[in-house]
Design a protein around this motif. Structure first.
Motif, PDB file in Angstrom:
ATOM      1  N   THR A  15       0.813  -1.216   0.000  1.00 40.19           N
ATOM      2  CA  THR A  15       0.000   0.000   0.000  1.00 40.19           C
ATOM      3  C   THR A  15       0.845   1.264   0.000  1.00 40.19           C
ATOM      4  O   THR A  15       0.339   2.344  -0.282  1.00 40.19           O
ATOM      5  CB  THR A  15      -0.940   0.002   1.219  1.00 40.19           C
ATOM      6  N   ASP A  16       2.143   1.176   0.347  1.00 38.48           N
ATOM      7  CA  ASP A  16       3.019   2.344   0.328  1.00 38.48           C
ATOM      8  C   ASP A  16       3.557   2.637  -1.059  1.00 38.48           C
ATOM      9  O   ASP A  16       4.223   3.652  -1.265  1.00 38.48           O
ATOM     10  CB  ASP A  16       4.190   2.132   1.300  1.00 38.48           C
ATOM     11  N   LEU A  17       3.302   1.767  -2.009  1.00 35.06           N
ATOM     12  CA  LEU A  17       3.783   1.955  -3.374  1.00 35.06           C
ATOM     13  C   LEU A  17       3.016   3.110  -4.025  1.00 35.06           C
ATOM     14  O   LEU A  17       1.794   3.152  -4.003  1.00 35.06           O
ATOM     15  CB  LEU A  17       3.579   0.670  -4.176  1.00 35.06           C
ATOM     16  N   GLN A  18       3.771   4.049  -4.605  1.00 38.04           N
ATOM     17  CA  GLN A  18       3.170   5.202  -5.279  1.00 38.04           C
ATOM     18  C   GLN A  18       2.877   4.827  -6.734  1.00 38.04           C
ATOM     19  O   GLN A  18       3.797   4.677  -7.539  1.00 38.04           O
ATOM     20  CB  GLN A  18       4.106   6.410  -5.211  1.00 38.04           C
ATOM     21  N   VAL A  19       1.602   4.666  -7.054  1.00 42.24           N
ATOM     22  CA  VAL A  19       1.188   4.194  -8.371  1.00 42.24           C
ATOM     23  C   VAL A  19       0.334   5.248  -9.051  1.00 42.24           C
ATOM     24  O   VAL A  19      -0.571   5.829  -8.427  1.00 42.24           O
ATOM     25  CB  VAL A  19       0.392   2.866  -8.267  1.00 42.24           C
ATOM     26  N   ILE A  20       0.618   5.510 -10.318  1.00 46.73           N
ATOM     27  CA  ILE A  20      -0.217   6.376 -11.152  1.00 46.73           C
ATOM     28  C   ILE A  20      -0.659   5.572 -12.368  1.00 46.73           C
ATOM     29  O   ILE A  20       0.169   4.952 -13.043  1.00 46.73           O
ATOM     30  CB  ILE A  20       0.533   7.642 -11.606  1.00 46.73           C
ATOM     31  N   SER A  51       6.379  14.182 -10.179  1.00 47.52           N
ATOM     32  CA  SER A  51       5.624  13.455  -9.171  1.00 47.52           C
ATOM     33  C   SER A  51       6.544  12.500  -8.411  1.00 47.52           C
ATOM     34  O   SER A  51       7.735  12.354  -8.729  1.00 47.52           O
ATOM     35  CB  SER A  51       4.491  12.661  -9.829  1.00 47.52           C
ATOM     36  N   SER A  52       5.973  11.832  -7.430  1.00 48.79           N
ATOM     37  CA  SER A  52       6.718  10.829  -6.658  1.00 48.79           C
ATOM     38  C   SER A  52       6.359   9.419  -7.077  1.00 48.79           C
ATOM     39  O   SER A  52       6.511   8.477  -6.303  1.00 48.79           O
ATOM     40  CB  SER A  52       6.435  11.013  -5.166  1.00 48.79           C
ATOM     41  N   ALA A  53       5.869   9.269  -8.317  1.00 43.22           N
ATOM     42  CA  ALA A  53       5.410   7.961  -8.791  1.00 43.22           C
ATOM     43  C   ALA A  53       6.560   6.965  -8.849  1.00 43.22           C
ATOM     44  O   ALA A  53       7.665   7.287  -9.296  1.00 43.22           O
ATOM     45  CB  ALA A  53       4.769   8.096 -10.162  1.00 43.22           C
ATOM     46  N   GLN A  54       6.291   5.756  -8.382  1.00 39.50           N
ATOM     47  CA  GLN A  54       7.246   4.658  -8.487  1.00 39.50           C
ATOM     48  C   GLN A  54       6.858   3.672  -9.582  1.00 39.50           C
ATOM     49  O   GLN A  54       7.703   2.944 -10.092  1.00 39.50           O
ATOM     50  CB  GLN A  54       7.335   3.916  -7.147  1.00 39.50           C
ATOM     51  N   LEU A  55       5.579   3.641  -9.910  1.00 41.27           N
ATOM     52  CA  LEU A  55       5.074   2.737 -10.942  1.00 41.27           C
ATOM     53  C   LEU A  55       3.990   3.470 -11.723  1.00 41.27           C
ATOM     54  O   LEU A  55       3.063   4.030 -11.141  1.00 41.27           O
ATOM     55  CB  LEU A  55       4.507   1.463 -10.316  1.00 41.27           C
ATOM     56  N   VAL A  56       4.121   3.477 -13.050  1.00 44.18           N
ATOM     57  CA  VAL A  56       3.134   4.082 -13.937  1.00 44.18           C
ATOM     58  C   VAL A  56       2.534   2.974 -14.787  1.00 44.18           C
ATOM     59  O   VAL A  56       3.251   2.270 -15.504  1.00 44.18           O
ATOM     60  CB  VAL A  56       3.756   5.172 -14.834  1.00 44.18           C
ATOM     61  N   GLN A 114      12.558  -9.053 -12.442  1.00 44.46           N
ATOM     62  CA  GLN A 114      12.846  -8.116 -11.370  1.00 44.46           C
ATOM     63  C   GLN A 114      13.212  -6.771 -12.005  1.00 44.46           C
ATOM     64  O   GLN A 114      14.120  -6.706 -12.831  1.00 44.46           O
ATOM     65  CB  GLN A 114      13.984  -8.625 -10.483  1.00 44.46           C
ATOM     66  N   VAL A 115      12.472  -5.731 -11.605  1.00 49.38           N
ATOM     67  CA  VAL A 115      12.625  -4.416 -12.214  1.00 49.38           C
ATOM     68  C   VAL A 115      12.858  -3.391 -11.114  1.00 49.38           C
ATOM     69  O   VAL A 115      12.153  -3.388 -10.099  1.00 49.38           O
ATOM     70  CB  VAL A 115      11.367  -4.019 -13.023  1.00 49.38           C
ATOM     71  N   ARG A 116      13.832  -2.528 -11.327  1.00 49.06           N
ATOM     72  CA  ARG A 116      14.119  -1.492 -10.337  1.00 49.06           C
ATOM     73  C   ARG A 116      13.131  -0.340 -10.502  1.00 49.06           C
ATOM     74  O   ARG A 116      12.816   0.077 -11.612  1.00 49.06           O
ATOM     75  CB  ARG A 116      15.560  -0.997 -10.498  1.00 49.06           C
ATOM     76  N   LEU A 117      12.647   0.163  -9.364  1.00 48.79           N
ATOM     77  CA  LEU A 117      11.739   1.304  -9.358  1.00 48.79           C
ATOM     78  C   LEU A 117      12.519   2.601  -9.642  1.00 48.79           C
ATOM     79  O   LEU A 117      13.690   2.689  -9.283  1.00 48.79           O
ATOM     80  CB  LEU A 117      11.037   1.416  -8.006  1.00 48.79           C
ATOM     81  N   PRO A 118      11.870   3.605 -10.256  1.00 50.83           N
ATOM     82  CA  PRO A 118      10.524   3.587 -10.836  1.00 50.83           C
ATOM     83  C   PRO A 118      10.542   2.997 -12.239  1.00 50.83           C
ATOM     84  O   PRO A 118      11.590   2.998 -12.906  1.00 50.83           O
ATOM     85  CB  PRO A 118      10.158   5.071 -10.857  1.00 50.83           C
ATOM     86  N   PHE A 119       9.371   2.535 -12.712  1.00 51.02           N
ATOM     87  CA  PHE A 119       9.293   2.000 -14.068  1.00 51.02           C
ATOM     88  C   PHE A 119       7.879   2.174 -14.611  1.00 51.02           C
ATOM     89  O   PHE A 119       6.923   2.440 -13.871  1.00 51.02           O
ATOM     90  CB  PHE A 119       9.732   0.531 -14.124  1.00 51.02           C
ATOM     91  N   VAL A 120       7.778   2.040 -15.936  1.00 55.05           N
ATOM     92  CA  VAL A 120       6.502   2.117 -16.645  1.00 55.05           C
ATOM     93  C   VAL A 120       6.124   0.705 -17.060  1.00 55.05           C
ATOM     94  O   VAL A 120       6.985  -0.094 -17.459  1.00 55.05           O
ATOM     95  CB  VAL A 120       6.608   3.027 -17.889  1.00 55.05           C
ATOM     96  N   ALA A 121       4.835   0.373 -16.967  1.00 60.94           N
ATOM     97  CA  ALA A 121       4.374  -0.958 -17.352  1.00 60.94           C
ATOM     98  C   ALA A 121       3.085  -0.834 -18.149  1.00 60.94           C
ATOM     99  O   ALA A 121       2.170  -0.102 -17.763  1.00 60.94           O
ATOM    100  CB  ALA A 121       4.154  -1.838 -16.125  1.00 60.94           C
ATOM    101  N   SER A 122       3.016  -1.535 -19.271  1.00 59.81           N
ATOM    102  CA  SER A 122       1.782  -1.592 -20.049  1.00 59.81           C
ATOM    103  C   SER A 122       1.033  -2.867 -19.697  1.00 59.81           C
ATOM    104  O   SER A 122       1.624  -3.945 -19.591  1.00 59.81           O
ATOM    105  CB  SER A 122       2.082  -1.543 -21.551  1.00 59.81           C
ATOM    106  N   VAL A 123      -0.262  -2.740 -19.501  1.00 60.99           N
ATOM    107  CA  VAL A 123      -1.117  -3.837 -19.056  1.00 60.99           C
ATOM    108  C   VAL A 123      -2.016  -4.246 -20.217  1.00 60.99           C
ATOM    109  O   VAL A 123      -2.597  -3.394 -20.888  1.00 60.99           O
ATOM    110  CB  VAL A 123      -1.983  -3.395 -17.851  1.00 60.99           C
ATOM    111  N   ASP A 124      -2.103  -5.558 -20.464  1.00 61.20           N
ATOM    112  CA  ASP A 124      -3.009  -6.011 -21.514  1.00 61.20           C
ATOM    113  C   ASP A 124      -4.026  -6.979 -20.921  1.00 61.20           C
ATOM    114  O   ASP A 124      -4.279  -6.988 -19.723  1.00 61.20           O
ATOM    115  CB  ASP A 124      -2.238  -6.611 -22.694  1.00 61.20           C
ATOM    116  N   ASN A 125      -4.598  -7.834 -21.762  1.00 58.66           N
ATOM    117  CA  ASN A 125      -5.685  -8.703 -21.319  1.00 58.66           C
ATOM    118  C   ASN A 125      -5.227  -9.821 -20.393  1.00 58.66           C
ATOM    119  O   ASN A 125      -6.062 -10.600 -19.916  1.00 58.66           O
ATOM    120  CB  ASN A 125      -6.396  -9.301 -22.533  1.00 58.66           C
ATOM    121  N   ALA A 126      -3.936  -9.940 -20.139  1.00 56.44           N
ATOM    122  CA  ALA A 126      -3.462 -10.949 -19.196  1.00 56.44           C
ATOM    123  C   ALA A 126      -3.663 -10.514 -17.748  1.00 56.44           C
ATOM    124  O   ALA A 126      -3.635 -11.339 -16.842  1.00 56.44           O
ATOM    125  CB  ALA A 126      -1.979 -11.237 -19.445  1.00 56.44           C
ATOM    126  N   ALA A 127      -3.864  -9.228 -17.526  1.00 57.71           N
ATOM    127  CA  ALA A 127      -4.074  -8.711 -16.169  1.00 57.71           C
ATOM    128  C   ALA A 127      -5.479  -9.067 -15.691  1.00 57.71           C
ATOM    129  O   ALA A 127      -6.355  -9.411 -16.490  1.00 57.71           O
ATOM    130  CB  ALA A 127      -3.868  -7.204 -16.151  1.00 57.71           C
TER     131      ALA A 127
END
Length: 257
Positions: free
Chosen positions: A2-7, A88-93, A150-163
């Motif tokens: 829950t402490d992860l900063q997500v946008i 921003s302080s985003a860690q994951l986009v 394993q990915v170091r923060l921050p990073f961008v991730a694209s989500v498809d129909n597998a999510a």
């Protein structure tokens, strides 16, 4: 986590049959994943028209507000999104893999990650854990396979129909939620403004789809003698007749349209 900063970045989708505006399917999955990771701390961001009612479908998933970087159509969303995320302080986009309206090129996550200098994960299926500034994620591969990264923060991730499938949108929260507009510097996109958009054509159909899973099964399927007597053997025919027969077959199989 829950402490992860997500946008999560969202766009306006289009119904595949009627074309009416709606929430984009992959963007909704990105919001669902963001809610699972960050809960009420999730920030949802959109670059476009703050009066677009279709955005309220995302609010109906349990969001209090969506921040809108206000800009008219045919504006370039990449610079304003990159500037906002950099400050921003985003860690994951999280984004969808491809927009359902507009250019629909699927290039935004790649260009955004390049401009921010962040890693990019394509086809994100799940985030398993985050510790010491490193996230362990599952990446979706063809035929239902998964790869752990394993990915170091921050990073961008694209989500498809597998999510995970997005939850239904509730009418009450959708009306109570806020679409908060913020003025940004407008950047024109002359290439998109002068382009002529047309529906994407379906991809050519493969003549033979092998459903085998192992190497031995694929070899057997590739070398097995075809059954059925519907074929036609061409012998001692002119090049024109042979080309005409091949062209007719491709039309029947749907490879050419």
């Amino acid at each position: 986590m829950t402490d992860l900063q997500v946008i999560t970045l969202v766009s306006v989708g289009a119904h595949p049959l009627s074309g009416r505006p709606r929430r984009a399917e992959q963007d909704a999955r990105a919001v669902e994943l963001g809610l699972h990771l960050a809960g009420e701390r999730l920030q949802v961001l959109h670059a476009g028209d703050p009066q677009q009612e279709a955005l309220r479908a995302y609010l109906g998933m349990g969001l209090d507000q969506i921040k809108i970087l206000e800009q008219p159509a045919h504006s370039d969303a990449l610079p304003v999104l990159a500037d906002y995320l950099a400050d921003s302080s985003a860690q994951l986009v999280l984004t969808g893999s491809q927009a359902e309206t507009g250019e629909g090129s699927g290039m935004l996550p790649f260009l955004l990650a390049e401009q921010l200098g962040w890693p990019l994960v394509v086809g994100l299926a799940a985030v398993e854990q985050v510790s010491d500034g490193v996230a362990q994620v599952l990446q979706a591969l063809p035929r239902g396979q998964r790869r752990r990264l394993q990915v170091r923060l921050p990073f961008v991730a694209s989500v498809d129909n597998a999510a995970p499938t997005a939850r239904q949108s509730a009418f009450g929260p959708a009306r109570r939620g806020l679409l908060t507009a913020e003025e940004v510097e407008l950047v024109a996109d002359p290439l998109f403004a002068s382009a002529q958009l047309q529906p994407a054509k379906p991809r050519p159909k493969r003549l033979k789809v092998i459903k085998a899973k192992t190497g031995a099964e694929r070899m057997k399927a590739a070398t097995a003698k075809a059954s059925g007597g519907g074929g036609q053997v061409l012998k001692d025919v002119s090049p024109e007749a042979g080309a005409e027969a091949i062209f007719k077959l491709l039309l029947e199989e749907g490879v050419l349209r």
